[in-house]
Design a protein around this motif. Sequence first.
Motif, mmCIF file in Angstrom:
data_model
loop_
_atom_site.group_PDB
_atom_site.id
_atom_site.type_symbol
_atom_site.label_atom_id
_atom_site.label_comp_id
_atom_site.label_asym_id
_atom_site.label_seq_id
_atom_site.Cartn_x
_atom_site.Cartn_y
_atom_site.Cartn_z
ATOM 1 N N MET A 25 0.718 -0.984 0.153
ATOM 2 C CA MET A 25 -0.191 0.299 -0.383
ATOM 3 C C MET A 25 0.875 1.111 0.151
ATOM 4 O O MET A 25 0.764 2.480 -0.316
ATOM 5 N N THR A 26 2.238 1.855 0.680
ATOM 6 C CA THR A 26 2.591 2.167 0.691
ATOM 7 C C THR A 26 4.045 2.808 -0.432
ATOM 8 O O THR A 26 4.155 3.780 -0.674
ATOM 9 N N GLY A 27 4.104 1.072 -1.338
ATOM 10 C CA GLY A 27 5.133 1.456 -2.553
ATOM 11 C C GLY A 27 6.296 1.164 -1.699
ATOM 12 O O GLY A 27 7.268 1.366 -2.248
ATOM 13 N N GLY A 28 6.422 0.947 0.005
ATOM 14 C CA GLY A 28 7.830 1.015 0.240
ATOM 15 C C GLY A 28 8.638 0.175 1.740
ATOM 16 O O GLY A 28 6.930 -0.433 1.692
ATOM 17 N N SER A 29 9.394 0.169 1.581
ATOM 18 C CA SER A 29 10.033 -1.400 2.673
ATOM 19 C C SER A 29 9.313 -0.431 4.322
ATOM 20 O O SER A 29 9.678 0.583 3.904
ATOM 21 N N VAL A 30 8.665 -1.378 5.309
ATOM 22 C CA VAL A 30 8.377 -0.843 6.052
ATOM 23 C C VAL A 30 10.149 -0.434 7.064
ATOM 24 O O VAL A 30 9.932 0.341 7.790
ATOM 25 N N MET A 31 11.804 -1.733 6.994
ATOM 26 C CA MET A 31 12.508 -1.394 7.946
ATOM 27 C C MET A 31 13.020 0.521 6.756
ATOM 28 O O MET A 31 13.124 1.338 7.368
#
Length: 102
Positions: A25-31
């Motif tokens: 959904m965000t298009g990026g890695s959580v870390m």
Amino acid sequence: MMFELEDKSLDLKFNIRSISQIERMTGGSVMATMVNNNAMFTINEMQTYLGVGLIDDAGKRFNFKQAQNIGMDLIQQEGYVPMCSAIIDALERDCPFLFQGA
């Protein structure tokens, strides 16, 4: 960390499936988000994390839009920094695999 909002007890709960959903959904890695932004999420990112992770006192998840709306109320009630911290704390508690070797 439990939250109280309008006589409701709420918590955050994450797992590998919810992390995958957040990353889609965000298009990026959580870390990467945590490291690159010093664990300070954008409001949009916070809405996504809260939309995916909020549960009621019975452990039931809300539908995404409802959880996002509740999350916005929590941000206004608790404050931006405390909610960022609550998300990080829940991730560390529920998803220790994210922090192995870090």
